[in-house]
Write a protein that holds these residues in place. Structure first.
Motif, PDB file in Angstrom:
ATOM      1  N   MET A   1       0.823  -1.191   0.000  1.00 28.62           N
ATOM      2  CA  MET A   1       0.000   0.000   0.000  1.00 28.62           C
ATOM      3  C   MET A   1       0.867   1.255   0.000  1.00 28.62           C
ATOM      4  O   MET A   1       0.486   2.257  -0.581  1.00 28.62           O
ATOM      5  N   GLY A   2       2.003   1.174   0.677  1.00 28.90           N
ATOM      6  CA  GLY A   2       2.873   2.335   0.736  1.00 28.90           C
ATOM      7  C   GLY A   2       3.439   2.688  -0.631  1.00 28.90           C
ATOM      8  O   GLY A   2       3.502   3.865  -1.005  1.00 28.90           O
ATOM      9  N   LEU A   3       3.839   1.689  -1.377  1.00 29.37           N
ATOM     10  CA  LEU A   3       4.385   1.937  -2.708  1.00 29.37           C
ATOM     11  C   LEU A   3       3.312   2.495  -3.646  1.00 29.37           C
ATOM     12  O   LEU A   3       3.576   3.411  -4.426  1.00 29.37           O
ATOM     13  N   ILE A   4       2.109   1.961  -3.533  1.00 31.79           N
ATOM     14  CA  ILE A   4       1.008   2.450  -4.376  1.00 31.79           C
ATOM     15  C   ILE A   4       0.730   3.916  -4.073  1.00 31.79           C
ATOM     16  O   ILE A   4       0.572   4.736  -4.981  1.00 31.79           O
ATOM     17  N   SER A   5       0.680   4.278  -2.790  1.00 32.65           N
ATOM     18  CA  SER A   5       0.395   5.667  -2.431  1.00 32.65           C
ATOM     19  C   SER A   5       1.531   6.596  -2.849  1.00 32.65           C
ATOM     20  O   SER A   5       1.288   7.740  -3.233  1.00 32.65           O
ATOM     21  N   LEU A   6       2.758   6.116  -2.780  1.00 29.94           N
ATOM     22  CA  LEU A   6       3.887   6.937  -3.203  1.00 29.94           C
ATOM     23  C   LEU A   6       3.849   7.189  -4.705  1.00 29.94           C
ATOM     24  O   LEU A   6       4.019   8.331  -5.161  1.00 29.94           O
ATOM     25  N   VAL A   7       3.594   6.163  -5.492  1.00 34.71           N
ATOM     26  CA  VAL A   7       3.481   6.334  -6.944  1.00 34.71           C
ATOM     27  C   VAL A   7       2.284   7.224  -7.276  1.00 34.71           C
ATOM     28  O   VAL A   7       2.364   8.093  -8.154  1.00 34.71           O
ATOM     29  N   TRP A   8       1.178   7.037  -6.554  1.00 32.94           N
ATOM     30  CA  TRP A   8      -0.020   7.858  -6.743  1.00 32.94           C
ATOM     31  C   TRP A   8       0.318   9.328  -6.472  1.00 32.94           C
ATOM     32  O   TRP A   8      -0.108  10.219  -7.202  1.00 32.94           O
ATOM     33  N   GLY A   9       1.080   9.578  -5.401  1.00 32.54           N
ATOM     34  CA  GLY A   9       1.479  10.943  -5.064  1.00 32.54           C
ATOM     35  C   GLY A   9       2.396  11.558  -6.106  1.00 32.54           C
ATOM     36  O   GLY A   9       2.290  12.752  -6.412  1.00 32.54           O
ATOM     37  N   ILE A  10       3.295  10.764  -6.666  1.00 37.04           N
ATOM     38  CA  ILE A  10       4.182  11.284  -7.716  1.00 37.04           C
ATOM     39  C   ILE A  10       3.373  11.640  -8.954  1.00 37.04           C
ATOM     40  O   ILE A  10       3.598  12.684  -9.573  1.00 37.04           O
ATOM     41  N   LEU A  11       2.405  10.800  -9.311  1.00 35.67           N
ATOM     42  CA  LEU A  11       1.545  11.115 -10.454  1.00 35.67           C
ATOM     43  C   LEU A  11       0.722  12.377 -10.195  1.00 35.67           C
ATOM     44  O   LEU A  11       0.553  13.222 -11.086  1.00 35.67           O
ATOM     45  N   ALA A  12       0.216  12.521  -8.970  1.00 36.08           N
ATOM     46  CA  ALA A  12      -0.545  13.721  -8.618  1.00 36.08           C
ATOM     47  C   ALA A  12       0.341  14.956  -8.672  1.00 36.08           C
ATOM     48  O   ALA A  12      -0.091  16.027  -9.125  1.00 36.08           O
TER      49      ALA A  12
ATOM     50  N   ILE B   1      -4.606   4.023   4.831  1.00 34.62           N
ATOM     51  CA  ILE B   1      -4.884   2.590   5.006  1.00 34.62           C
ATOM     52  C   ILE B   1      -3.564   1.819   5.110  1.00 34.62           C
ATOM     53  O   ILE B   1      -3.426   0.897   5.917  1.00 34.62           O
ATOM     54  N   GLY B   2      -2.586   2.228   4.301  1.00 35.96           N
ATOM     55  CA  GLY B   2      -1.273   1.597   4.374  1.00 35.96           C
ATOM     56  C   GLY B   2      -0.606   1.806   5.716  1.00 35.96           C
ATOM     57  O   GLY B   2       0.071   0.908   6.237  1.00 35.96           O
ATOM     58  N   LEU B   3      -0.782   2.985   6.308  1.00 37.41           N
ATOM     59  CA  LEU B   3      -0.213   3.239   7.632  1.00 37.41           C
ATOM     60  C   LEU B   3      -0.871   2.365   8.701  1.00 37.41           C
ATOM     61  O   LEU B   3      -0.216   1.953   9.657  1.00 37.41           O
ATOM     62  N   LEU B   4      -2.154   2.125   8.542  1.00 37.17           N
ATOM     63  CA  LEU B   4      -2.865   1.323   9.538  1.00 37.17           C
ATOM     64  C   LEU B   4      -2.457  -0.147   9.499  1.00 37.17           C
ATOM     65  O   LEU B   4      -2.368  -0.795  10.548  1.00 37.17           O
TER      66      LEU B   4
ATOM     67  N   ASN C   1       8.096  -0.531   8.640  1.00 38.21           N
ATOM     68  CA  ASN C   1       8.010  -0.445   7.183  1.00 38.21           C
ATOM     69  C   ASN C   1       7.033   0.625   6.709  1.00 38.21           C
ATOM     70  O   ASN C   1       6.447   0.491   5.644  1.00 38.21           O
ATOM     71  N   ARG C   2       6.840   1.667   7.468  1.00 40.12           N
ATOM     72  CA  ARG C   2       5.849   2.687   7.123  1.00 40.12           C
ATOM     73  C   ARG C   2       6.418   3.874   6.357  1.00 40.12           C
ATOM     74  O   ARG C   2       5.708   4.826   6.090  1.00 40.12           O
ATOM     75  N   GLY C   3       7.658   3.836   5.977  1.00 34.75           N
ATOM     76  CA  GLY C   3       8.301   4.985   5.335  1.00 34.75           C
ATOM     77  C   GLY C   3       7.647   5.407   4.031  1.00 34.75           C
ATOM     78  O   GLY C   3       7.384   6.590   3.800  1.00 34.75           O
ATOM     79  N   ARG C   4       7.376   4.455   3.159  1.00 38.00           N
ATOM     80  CA  ARG C   4       6.762   4.791   1.866  1.00 38.00           C
ATOM     81  C   ARG C   4       5.339   5.294   2.041  1.00 38.00           C
ATOM     82  O   ARG C   4       4.897   6.197   1.328  1.00 38.00           O
ATOM     83  N   ALA C   5       4.608   4.714   2.982  1.00 36.58           N
ATOM     84  CA  ALA C   5       3.238   5.167   3.222  1.00 36.58           C
ATOM     85  C   ALA C   5       3.236   6.590   3.781  1.00 36.58           C
ATOM     86  O   ALA C   5       2.402   7.415   3.394  1.00 36.58           O
ATOM     87  N   LYS C   6       4.166   6.891   4.678  1.00 32.35           N
ATOM     88  CA  LYS C   6       4.265   8.253   5.217  1.00 32.35           C
ATOM     89  C   LYS C   6       4.634   9.244   4.123  1.00 32.35           C
ATOM     90  O   LYS C   6       4.076  10.340   4.044  1.00 32.35           O
ATOM     91  N   ALA C   7       5.587   8.861   3.284  1.00 29.41           N
ATOM     92  CA  ALA C   7       5.990   9.743   2.178  1.00 29.41           C
ATOM     93  C   ALA C   7       4.837   9.956   1.209  1.00 29.41           C
ATOM     94  O   ALA C   7       4.608  11.081   0.746  1.00 29.41           O
TER      95      ALA C   7
END
Length: 82
Positions: free
Chosen positions: A1-12, A44-47, A53-59
């Motif tokens: 989930m963290g990687l997905i949110s990070l890629v989503w954030g880069i696209l945004a 959701i990834g943080l939860l 392993n929460r670094g990518r989700a936080k970013a």
């Protein structure tokens, strides 16, 4: 989930940069909900991620929230919110 949110954030973020171009500011109306979905995925990834392993989700969460804030400010300065 963290990687997905990070890629989503880069696209945004890339979409937000395009929306800074004059006459393309309408893109902020689409980037704000897009980044909100990315922030929700990051939350959701943080939860459900182990605390080590929460670094990518936080970013991803910070990146998406930053895009939302800049998008709202950009819309309010351009008169798109009122």
């Amino acid at each position: 989930m963290g990687l997905i949110s990070l890629v989503w954030g880069i696209l945004a973020l890339l979409w937000m940069v395009v929306a800074f171009i004059p006459l393309l500011g309408w893109g902020n109306w689409f980037v704000i909900p897009f980044a909100a979905c990315g922030a929700l995925i990051a939350a959701i990834g943080l939860l459900f991620t182990h605390p080590a392993n929460r670094g990518r989700a936080k970013a991803g969460l910070l990146l998406n929230v930053g895009v939302i804030v800049v998008g709202v400010v950009r819309l309010s300065l351009g008169g798109g919110l009122f």
